[in-house]
Design a protein around this motif. Structure first.
Motif, PDB file in Angstrom:
ATOM      1  N   MET A   1       0.604  -1.198  -0.410  1.00 15.38           N
ATOM      2  CA  MET A   1       0.188  -0.077   0.041  1.00 15.38           C
ATOM      3  C   MET A   1       0.565   1.292   0.138  1.00 15.38           C
ATOM      4  SD  MET A   1      -3.279  -1.557   2.593  1.00 15.38           S
ATOM      5  CE  MET A   1      -4.077  -0.040   2.989  1.00 15.38           C
TER       6      MET A   1
ATOM      7  N   GLU B   1       1.527   1.596  -2.978  1.00 16.65           N
ATOM      8  CA  GLU B   1       0.859   2.159  -4.094  1.00 16.65           C
ATOM      9  C   GLU B   1       0.831   3.712  -3.825  1.00 16.65           C
ATOM     10  OE1 GLU B   1      -2.979   1.612  -3.156  1.00 16.65           O
ATOM     11  OE2 GLU B   1      -3.994   1.197  -4.551  1.00 16.65           O
ATOM     12  N   ASP B   2       0.846   4.191  -3.043  1.00 17.02           N
ATOM     13  CA  ASP B   2       0.715   5.643  -2.957  1.00 17.02           C
ATOM     14  C   ASP B   2       1.696   6.221  -3.518  1.00 17.02           C
ATOM     15  OD1 ASP B   2      -1.055   5.740  -1.480  1.00 17.02           O
ATOM     16  OD2 ASP B   2      -0.461   5.549   0.492  1.00 17.02           O
TER      17      ASP B   2
ATOM     18  N   LYS C   1       1.510   6.618  -6.935  1.00 17.59           N
ATOM     19  CA  LYS C   1       0.599   7.697  -7.567  1.00 17.59           C
ATOM     20  C   LYS C   1       1.115   9.182  -7.716  1.00 17.59           C
ATOM     21  CE  LYS C   1      -3.958   5.565  -5.744  1.00 17.59           C
ATOM     22  NZ  LYS C   1      -4.670   5.855  -4.475  1.00 17.59           N
TER      23      LYS C   1
ATOM     24  N   LYS D   1       1.593   4.615 -13.698  1.00 17.29           N
ATOM     25  CA  LYS D   1       0.263   4.263 -13.982  1.00 17.29           C
ATOM     26  C   LYS D   1       1.146   2.700 -13.241  1.00 17.29           C
ATOM     27  CE  LYS D   1      -3.216   3.727 -17.450  1.00 17.29           C
ATOM     28  NZ  LYS D   1      -3.428   2.887 -17.541  1.00 17.29           N
TER      29      LYS D   1
ATOM     30  N   ARG E   1      -0.656  -0.098 -10.599  1.00 18.12           N
ATOM     31  CA  ARG E   1      -1.904  -0.265  -9.567  1.00 18.12           C
ATOM     32  C   ARG E   1      -2.013  -2.143  -8.723  1.00 18.12           C
ATOM     33  NH1 ARG E   1      -7.300  -2.418 -12.341  1.00 18.12           N
ATOM     34  NH2 ARG E   1      -7.884  -2.267 -11.043  1.00 18.12           N
TER      35      ARG E   1
END
Lengths: 197, 78
Positions: free
Chosen positions: B19, B22-23, B26, B31, B33
């Motif tokens: 997680m 992921e941050d 972003k 790109k 996910r």
């Protein structure tokens, strides 16, 4: 147009008669069938819904129901549903999180769940979004791409209009349709398998 | 099953790490996910970062810069 009189016919004769008429009409045109009980109407509705034909029923009296099935009002995209292994289950997304606990984890899990659906061999017929679940079909949702994939595979995506309004989300979701509680209640009642992740 | 492309899949030692990355991606406009770890990589229940191959180098760099260890990188059709 074919008119069928199925008064006095026991289940599943009315459905079989309609199926035969569908074949005869080559799935085009209108079938009007008269039956004498509510169960027959329901069975005909189910069959027409499965095949995505428009169906209207009218109760004339306790022993007479007129059912009109319009074969021409067929949704071509939905015909593909049958081929794509769509079953009768309905997935309900009632929150923008999956499970109780950490908020961030909950959101991540829900995203993962929706992604996983795109990889499943058997798909649900419908995914319903309500309450904070409505955020998932709206602008800025990180699941839009997956939901569009599912929609293209024939899964019906629908979001509760009351919820869109309450949360001040854009009137039209980025994916799928808007529905009201009658539609949602009916979908849930008609499904033998409601999945709430 | 549907629309398979060669992808970069990165697995982590913990869900928190996944997680966190992921941050990071972003923030850096990369790109990529988070997805559940594909079952042909591991039968575990973790999360993995999935991106096109073209983003792999940038992500690797980012992971190195943030001193996240224990990752594994796979290229599979998914």
């Amino acid at each position: 147009m074919i008119k069928i009189n199925a008064i006095g016919d026991v289940c599943p004769i009315p459905v079989i008669k309609v199926k035969n008429a569908m074949k005869e009409l080559n799935n085009k045109g209108i079938i009007e069938i008269t039956v004498d009980n509510e169960i027959a109407v329901q069975n005909l509705s189910k069959m027409a819904n499965q095949k995505n034909f428009q169906i209207i029923s009218e109760k004339i009296n306790d022993k007479e129901y007129k059912v009109t099935i319009n074969l021409s009002k067929e949704d071509v995209k939905c015909e593909l549903i049958q081929d794509n292994n769509i079953n009768n289950s309905v997935v309900v997304i009632s929150s923008d999180k999956m499970g109780d606990g950490d908020e961030k984890l909950g959101k991540t899990l829900l995203k993962s769940f929706i992604f996983s659906l795109t990889k499943c061999d058997v798909l649900p017929s419908t995914i319903i979004f309500y309450n904070s679940g409505a955020f998932l079909t709206s602008t800025n949702s990180e699941s839009l791409e997956d939901l569009k994939t599912l929609e293209n595979l024939g899964v019906e995506i629908t979001t509760c209009g009351t919820c869109i309004n309450y949360y001040n989300l854009p009137e039209k979701p980025e994916v799928g349709s808007v529905s009201n509680m009658y539609f949602i209640a009916e979908k849930l009642l008609n499904s033998s398998n409601v999945i709430k992740p | 099953m549907k629309n398979q492309e060669l992808k970069t899949i990165i697995t982590f030692e913990t869900t928190q790490q996944a997680m966190e990355v992921e941050d990071l991606v972003k923030e850096n406009n990369i790109k990529a996910r988070l997805i559940p770890v594909p079952s042909n990589i591991s039968a575990g229940c973790g999360l993995a970062l999935c991106s096109s191959i073209s983003e792999q180098e940038k992500i690797e760099l980012l992971i190195k810069k943030n001193e996240i260890s224990g990752i594994k990188i796979y290229n599979i059709f998914y």
